[in-house]
Write a protein that holds these residues in place. Sequence first.
Motif, PDB file in Angstrom:
ATOM      1  N   ASP B  69       0.849  -1.174   0.000  1.00  0.00           N
ATOM      2  CA  ASP B  69       0.000   0.000   0.000  1.00  0.00           C
ATOM      3  C   ASP B  69       0.899   1.242   0.000  1.00  0.00           C
ATOM      4  OD1 ASP B  69      -2.468   1.125  -0.001  1.00  0.00           O
ATOM      5  OD2 ASP B  69      -2.700   1.132   2.184  1.00  0.00           O
ATOM      6  N   TYR B  70       0.577   2.219  -0.867  1.00  0.00           N
ATOM      7  CA  TYR B  70       1.385   3.447  -0.904  1.00  0.00           C
ATOM      8  C   TYR B  70       0.537   4.627  -0.462  1.00  0.00           C
ATOM      9  CZ  TYR B  70       4.550   0.620  -3.744  1.00  0.00           C
ATOM     10  OH  TYR B  70       5.386  -0.366  -4.197  1.00  0.00           O
ATOM     11  N   PRO B  71       0.407   4.812   0.847  1.00  0.00           N
ATOM     12  CA  PRO B  71      -0.430   5.931   1.305  1.00  0.00           C
ATOM     13  C   PRO B  71       0.236   7.264   0.954  1.00  0.00           C
ATOM     14  CG  PRO B  71       0.420   4.627   3.165  1.00  0.00           C
ATOM     15  CD  PRO B  71       1.108   4.142   1.944  1.00  0.00           C
ATOM     16  N   LYS B  72      -0.564   8.284   0.738  1.00  0.00           N
ATOM     17  CA  LYS B  72      -0.016   9.622   0.472  1.00  0.00           C
ATOM     18  C   LYS B  72       0.773  10.103   1.678  1.00  0.00           C
ATOM     19  CE  LYS B  72      -3.437  11.366  -2.794  1.00  0.00           C
ATOM     20  NZ  LYS B  72      -4.657  12.174  -2.929  1.00  0.00           N
ATOM     21  N   ARG B  73       1.887  10.748   1.410  1.00  0.00           N
ATOM     22  CA  ARG B  73       2.680  11.400   2.455  1.00  0.00           C
ATOM     23  C   ARG B  73       3.139  10.466   3.576  1.00  0.00           C
ATOM     24  NH1 ARG B  73      -0.294  15.932   0.917  1.00  0.00           N
ATOM     25  NH2 ARG B  73      -2.151  15.277   2.050  1.00  0.00           N
ATOM     26  N   SER B  74       3.178   9.154   3.336  1.00  0.00           N
ATOM     27  CA  SER B  74       3.819   8.309   4.340  1.00  0.00           C
ATOM     28  C   SER B  74       4.464   7.104   3.666  1.00  0.00           C
ATOM     29  CB  SER B  74       2.838   7.889   5.440  1.00  0.00           C
ATOM     30  OG  SER B  74       1.632   7.446   4.897  1.00  0.00           O
ATOM     31  N   ALA B  75       5.175   6.345   4.453  1.00  0.00           N
ATOM     32  CA  ALA B  75       5.978   5.263   3.883  1.00  0.00           C
ATOM     33  C   ALA B  75       5.110   4.136   3.347  1.00  0.00           C
ATOM     34  CB  ALA B  75       6.911   4.724   4.963  1.00  0.00           C
ATOM     35  N   ALA B  76       5.609   3.458   2.339  1.00  0.00           N
ATOM     36  CA  ALA B  76       4.914   2.309   1.768  1.00  0.00           C
ATOM     37  C   ALA B  76       4.721   1.242   2.852  1.00  0.00           C
ATOM     38  CB  ALA B  76       5.723   1.736   0.614  1.00  0.00           C
ATOM     39  N   VAL B  77       3.529   0.653   2.885  1.00  0.00           N
ATOM     40  CA  VAL B  77       3.219  -0.390   3.872  1.00  0.00           C
ATOM     41  C   VAL B  77       3.031  -1.721   3.137  1.00  0.00           C
ATOM     42  CG1 VAL B  77       1.755  -1.066   5.809  1.00  0.00           C
ATOM     43  CG2 VAL B  77       1.914   1.342   5.146  1.00  0.00           C
ATOM     44  N   ILE B  78       3.795  -2.721   3.547  1.00  0.00           N
ATOM     45  CA  ILE B  78       3.607  -4.054   2.981  1.00  0.00           C
ATOM     46  C   ILE B  78       2.420  -4.690   3.683  1.00  0.00           C
ATOM     47  CG2 ILE B  78       4.658  -6.323   2.668  1.00  0.00           C
ATOM     48  CD1 ILE B  78       7.407  -4.703   2.877  1.00  0.00           C
ATOM     49  N   LYS B  79       1.390  -5.065   2.891  1.00  0.00           N
ATOM     50  CA  LYS B  79       0.129  -5.556   3.464  1.00  0.00           C
ATOM     51  C   LYS B  79       0.031  -7.074   3.414  1.00  0.00           C
ATOM     52  CE  LYS B  79      -2.363  -1.898   4.571  1.00  0.00           C
ATOM     53  NZ  LYS B  79      -2.727  -1.695   5.994  1.00  0.00           N
ATOM     54  N   GLU B  80       0.747  -7.682   2.499  1.00  0.00           N
ATOM     55  CA  GLU B  80       0.705  -9.139   2.411  1.00  0.00           C
ATOM     56  C   GLU B  80       2.054  -9.629   1.895  1.00  0.00           C
ATOM     57  OE1 GLU B  80      -2.233 -10.812  -0.209  1.00  0.00           O
ATOM     58  OE2 GLU B  80      -1.622 -12.878   0.236  1.00  0.00           O
ATOM     59  N   ALA B  81       2.675 -10.489   2.661  1.00  0.00           N
ATOM     60  CA  ALA B  81       3.992 -11.009   2.270  1.00  0.00           C
ATOM     61  C   ALA B  81       4.215 -12.329   2.982  1.00  0.00           C
ATOM     62  CB  ALA B  81       5.091 -10.020   2.632  1.00  0.00           C
ATOM     63  N   TYR B  82       5.151 -13.115   2.448  1.00  0.00           N
ATOM     64  CA  TYR B  82       5.411 -14.449   3.004  1.00  0.00           C
ATOM     65  C   TYR B  82       6.907 -14.665   3.178  1.00  0.00           C
ATOM     66  CZ  TYR B  82       0.578 -15.112   1.699  1.00  0.00           C
ATOM     67  OH  TYR B  82      -0.787 -14.962   1.601  1.00  0.00           O
ATOM     68  N   PHE B  83       7.256 -15.411   4.206  1.00  0.00           N
ATOM     69  CA  PHE B  83       8.657 -15.773   4.419  1.00  0.00           C
ATOM     70  C   PHE B  83       9.081 -16.773   3.359  1.00  0.00           C
ATOM     71  CE2 PHE B  83       7.094 -14.602   8.653  1.00  0.00           C
ATOM     72  CZ  PHE B  83       8.032 -13.650   8.998  1.00  0.00           C
ATOM     73  N   GLN B  84      10.307 -16.600   2.849  1.00  0.00           N
ATOM     74  CA  GLN B  84      10.847 -17.559   1.884  1.00  0.00           C
ATOM     75  C   GLN B  84      12.039 -18.280   2.486  1.00  0.00           C
ATOM     76  OE1 GLN B  84      11.505 -14.626  -1.349  1.00  0.00           O
ATOM     77  NE2 GLN B  84      10.288 -16.018  -2.599  1.00  0.00           N
ATOM     78  N   HIS B  85      12.340 -19.463   1.937  1.00  0.00           N
ATOM     79  CA  HIS B  85      13.557 -20.147   2.360  1.00  0.00           C
ATOM     80  C   HIS B  85      14.757 -19.520   1.683  1.00  0.00           C
ATOM     81  CE1 HIS B  85      12.281 -23.311   4.960  1.00  0.00           C
ATOM     82  NE2 HIS B  85      11.299 -23.643   4.151  1.00  0.00           N
ATOM     83  N   ALA B  86      15.809 -19.256   2.458  1.00  0.00           N
ATOM     84  CA  ALA B  86      17.036 -18.718   1.879  1.00  0.00           C
ATOM     85  C   ALA B  86      17.691 -19.797   1.024  1.00  0.00           C
ATOM     86  CB  ALA B  86      17.975 -18.276   2.985  1.00  0.00           C
ATOM     87  N   SER B  87      18.239 -19.398  -0.133  1.00  0.00           N
ATOM     88  CA  SER B  87      18.913 -20.372  -0.995  1.00  0.00           C
ATOM     89  C   SER B  87      20.397 -20.431  -0.668  1.00  0.00           C
ATOM     90  CB  SER B  87      18.715 -19.999  -2.453  1.00  0.00           C
ATOM     91  OG  SER B  87      19.254 -18.727  -2.682  1.00  0.00           O
TER      92      SER B  87
END
Lengths: 207, 207
Positions: B69-87
């Motif tokens: 989410d990119y709200p006006k006048r504030s920092a981008a907010v990650i609303k949905e994300a998942y942990f990945q396995h490091a390669s």
Amino acid sequence: MNFHYPNGSSFKNTNKSKQLNLSKNSSINYGDRGMSLEAELNQSNEYYLDEDIAVVHKKPTPIQIVNVDYPKRSAAVIKEAYFQHASTTDYNGVYRGKYIDFDAKETTSNTSFPLSNFHKHQIEHMRKCTQLGGITFAMIKFVKSNELFVLAGPNLFYYWDRQNNGGRKSISKSELQDNAYQIKYQFQPLIPYLSAVDHIIDDRNNI
Amino acid sequence: MNFHYPNGSSFKNTNKSKQLNLSKNSSINYGDRGMSLEAELNQSNEYYLDEDIAVVHKKPTPIQIVNVDYPKRSAAVIKEAYFQHASTTDYNGVYRGKYIDFDAKETTSNTSFPLSNFHKHQIEHMRKCTQLGGITFAMIKFVKSNELFVLAGPNLFYYWDRQNNGGRKSISKSELQDNAYQIKYQFQPLIPYLSAVDHIIDDRNNI
């Protein structure tokens, strides 16, 4: 012309910018594919990895996680998180037994590379890695002309310090042509930057 | 006793596990603070960094971002994300000009370290780094007894291959006592693992 910067080593204009890895068929422009520099580098690093030449990876972007949901029988979902500034460079790895550390920056300017592309802590990180024997550099792309330069860490620090001493806030393209390695796009790897790294290693061994 | 593993180098039982960096006052147990191994290592790496001894960082956990989410006048907010396995492994950096690469694993077992703590791609990554001249190892902590071992990459690969050839699925503690470097917690750095790395570098130079 010899510059001297604070660590006492000299900064020679050795006209190093002869174009490395000229593609044989100059009518093919391998760089003009609308890819980001990051995507181009990832592809190049994959080639180097597959060919057992070097292991170089881009570090994941650091994320500050605020809220995570743990639904039953499925993967954890991050519900609130924010992008953080990296305190180091984006790329590191191993080549010829040496530690390699660099950052990649694009500029839309035609004539110079603005030093504001770097954060102070990134320069400090690269200085420390250099001091401990690592090979550091900046990969700079002029996106309008598809020109690529590899600028060795100590030379980058020279321009950074010049700025801090009241000098210009950018590196002119002609300074890069004189003091960095220009890299030509080719077929595989797309960005053959390790040929410039070979020169940086050799130059360091000759000091 | 000499084992030989596929790359042809020998795997010597040199009784290396003499305890490095014994704290002078043995009544103080620096390791028993309820910190995770990751926190202990971060603190140790900070010390090495401040003292200009080594630059080693933990890589950020890779996250797959689905919705921002990119709200006006504030920092981008990650609303949905998942942990990945490091390669790759979690830690890398530069020490004595060399590329250092390792992973840190905890086990609640009293008697052995289960190899299931490693993913196949992590072993492959470490093999490739070793082959290219990097220094790789596993840092293994037995959390119940606060015992720490640094197991050099080639030795880890030996046990990994033994498992793949139908052998046991773990490394016994007595094997670690014979073939890894035991590290004692101390005041600063909390985990002085670079003293084991010195031995790994010296051993490699003596092959």
